[in-house]
Design an enzyme around this catalytic site. Sequence first.
Site, PDB file in Angstrom:
ATOM      1  N   CYS A 195      -0.053   0.224   7.673  1.00 33.93           N
ATOM      2  CA  CYS A 195      -0.610   0.627   6.371  1.00 33.93           C
ATOM      3  C   CYS A 195      -1.999   1.212   6.539  1.00 33.93           C
ATOM      4  CB  CYS A 195      -0.666  -0.568   5.429  1.00 33.93           C
ATOM      5  SG  CYS A 195       0.960  -1.103   4.938  1.00 33.93           S
ATOM      6  N   ARG A 230      18.191 -30.254  -9.437  1.00 35.57           N
ATOM      7  CA  ARG A 230      18.778 -30.256 -10.772  1.00 35.57           C
ATOM      8  C   ARG A 230      17.814 -30.802 -11.827  1.00 35.57           C
ATOM      9  NH1 ARG A 230      22.293 -32.601  -7.344  1.00 35.57           N
ATOM     10  NH2 ARG A 230      21.957 -34.685  -8.164  1.00 35.57           N
ATOM     11  N   THR A 286      23.575 -39.474   6.580  1.00 37.36           N
ATOM     12  CA  THR A 286      23.399 -39.457   5.129  1.00 37.36           C
ATOM     13  C   THR A 286      24.523 -38.685   4.453  1.00 37.36           C
ATOM     14  OG1 THR A 286      21.021 -39.740   5.279  1.00 37.36           O
ATOM     15  CG2 THR A 286      21.832 -38.677   3.296  1.00 37.36           C
ATOM     16  N   GLU A 314       0.835  -1.207   0.000  1.00 35.58           N
ATOM     17  CA  GLU A 314       0.000   0.000   0.000  1.00 35.58           C
ATOM     18  C   GLU A 314       0.867   1.253   0.000  1.00 35.58           C
ATOM     19  OE1 GLU A 314       0.070  -2.586   1.954  1.00 35.58           O
ATOM     20  OE2 GLU A 314      -1.809  -2.946   3.008  1.00 35.58           O
ATOM     21  N   ALA A 360      22.112 -54.553   2.030  1.00 35.70           N
ATOM     22  CA  ALA A 360      22.795 -54.917   3.280  1.00 35.70           C
ATOM     23  C   ALA A 360      24.081 -54.118   3.504  1.00 35.70           C
ATOM     24  CB  ALA A 360      23.109 -56.413   3.276  1.00 35.70           C
ATOM     25  N   TRP A 369      20.785 -46.848  -7.349  1.00 36.72           N
ATOM     26  CA  TRP A 369      19.522 -46.148  -7.288  1.00 36.72           C
ATOM     27  C   TRP A 369      18.428 -47.169  -7.099  1.00 36.72           C
ATOM     28  CZ3 TRP A 369      20.024 -41.052  -7.054  1.00 36.72           C
ATOM     29  CH2 TRP A 369      21.162 -40.486  -7.593  1.00 36.72           C
ATOM     30  N   CYS A 371      -2.098  -3.740   7.189  1.00 34.78           N
ATOM     31  CA  CYS A 371      -1.656  -4.058   8.553  1.00 34.78           C
ATOM     32  C   CYS A 371      -1.957  -2.918   9.511  1.00 34.78           C
ATOM     33  CB  CYS A 371      -0.172  -4.420   8.566  1.00 34.78           C
ATOM     34  SG  CYS A 371       0.916  -3.028   8.232  1.00 34.78           S
TER      35      CYS A 371
HETATM   36  C1  AOF Z   1       0.478  -5.064   4.557  1.00 34.42           C
HETATM   37  N1  AOF Z   1       1.007  -4.870   3.316  1.00 34.42           N
HETATM   38  O1  AOF Z   1       2.471  -5.346   1.736  1.00 34.42           O
HETATM   39  C2  AOF Z   1       2.541  -6.642   3.680  1.00 34.42           C
HETATM   40  C3  AOF Z   1       1.942  -6.866   4.946  1.00 34.42           C
HETATM   41  O2  AOF Z   1       7.786  -6.241   9.784  1.00 34.42           O
HETATM   42  P1  AOF Z   1       6.935  -5.602   8.754  1.00 34.42           P
HETATM   43  O3  AOF Z   1       6.623  -4.150   9.064  1.00 34.42           O
HETATM   44  O4  AOF Z   1       7.456  -5.753   7.343  1.00 34.42           O
HETATM   45  O5  AOF Z   1       5.501  -6.314   8.812  1.00 34.42           O
HETATM   46  C4  AOF Z   1       5.365  -7.627   8.388  1.00 34.42           C
HETATM   47  C5  AOF Z   1       3.922  -8.067   8.590  1.00 34.42           C
HETATM   48  O6  AOF Z   1       3.025  -7.190   7.905  1.00 34.42           O
HETATM   49  C6  AOF Z   1       3.668  -9.449   8.008  1.00 34.42           C
HETATM   50  O7  AOF Z   1       3.907 -10.463   8.947  1.00 34.42           O
HETATM   51  C7  AOF Z   1       2.203  -9.356   7.614  1.00 34.42           C
HETATM   52  O8  AOF Z   1       1.363  -9.563   8.742  1.00 34.42           O
HETATM   53  C8  AOF Z   1       2.078  -7.919   7.169  1.00 34.42           C
HETATM   54  N2  AOF Z   1       2.399  -7.840   5.734  1.00 34.42           N
HETATM   55  N3  AOF Z   1       0.916  -6.082   5.325  1.00 34.42           N
HETATM   56  O9  AOF Z   1      -0.387  -4.289   4.984  1.00 34.42           O
HETATM   57  C9  AOF Z   1       2.010  -5.596   2.852  1.00 34.42           C
HETATM   58  N4  AOF Z   1       3.596  -7.373   3.228  1.00 34.42           N
HETATM   59 ZN    ZN Z   2       1.408  -2.901   6.095  1.00 38.28          ZN
END
Ligand code: AOF
Ligand code: ZN
Length: 351
Positions: free
Chosen positions: A88, A210, A199, A55, A167, A173, A79
């Site tokens: 945001c 690959r 391993t 955003e 064994a 393979w 967020c």
């Molecule tokens: C949004 N817009 O483009 C993304 C979001 O540590 P930060 O600030 O980068 O926050 C990461 C968290 O924000 C991530 O775990 C998820 O919950 C949210 N990602 N949110 O609004 C975005 N990439």
């Molecule tokens: Zn955000």
Amino acid sequence: MAVNAAERHAMDRALHLAARGPRGANPQVGAVLLSPDGRVIAEGWHHGAGTPHAEVDALSKLAPGEAGGATAVVTLEPCNHTGRTGPCAVALIDAGVARVVYALDDPGVASGGGAERLRSAGVDVESGEQADAAHALIAGWLTAQRLGRPHVTVKWAQSLDGRAAAADGSSQWITGPAARADVHRRRAEADAIAVGTGTVLADDPALTARDGDALLPHQPIPVVIGSRPTPSDAAVHRHPHTPLFFDTRDLRAVVADLHTRGVQSLFVEGGPTLASAFIEAGLADRVLAYIAPVLLGGSRLALTDIGVGSIDEARRLTVDEWLPLGDDLLAIAHPAHATDPAEDPQNEGAA
Ligand code: AOF
Ligand code: ZN
């Protein structure tokens, strides 16, 4: 107000933009800003952890005031937290955005709640638009968020009688070329690939993905688990990524550590001791058993003890697919009763 055609179209575009971002610790997110009459005025996407969110990336392309009355179409709920960047939801409110259409709720405890914040500031909010497509794009990230660890696939190749080696320990393979090519394609889809130190000593695997001799574009990070020292000339040291070494039997600690490094999917390659330990710990979300029409007999079983002492403790699986690969057969399965690993009772402590 229902989602209109311009917004639906903008969501297609936002999903497309989101896919440009890297898979990693943060989700792939795209955003499109529409003017009040439905024209695209800015686009943005998230370029990876530590960079501006989608955003904010879109808003940065406009002059101050230009987003007034706009609609933001975003693939994830904006967020509501201050992480590596500011919330945001607040950036959209401050820019004067009038409406937000998004696909998926942010499952984060701290980061969620953006929709409520927007609504309480008088912004019109619609959610769920093309949620399935958005979910498919960031399924790995969503699983990692819910479980606090990567999604784990445990793979082995076995003879028809359930043996992983002859064994003398030789195992190359058991399966044919089609099965081996299938393994490499699936390795390339994983963020990391794990083997036990036994391993490394026995087979000296390169742990690369690959196609013939050519490296596939995406290479998983090699992870070596166990207490035996790895020779300095082991092939894993020539992997394009620096290997991670875990001198521990605590697999929960290993997957928790990988989670903090942004690993969302782990491919466990063996051997039998490591595969069995992941299964016994309830950490196998998916099993891939490549079954070859060959008999080996003897004591080198594909799995060792997985904590099943009695038949009623058997770890029942639900088969997603039986896939013929040349003369071999691949069983793709997950723990029974769990379509979502977060809801699997055998994954105790996982949710
Ligand atoms: C949004 N817009 O483009 C993304 C979001 O540590 P930060 O600030 O980068 O926050 C990461 C968290 O924000 C991530 O775990 C998820 O919950 C949210 N990602 N949110 O609004 C975005 N990439
Ligand atoms: Zn955000």
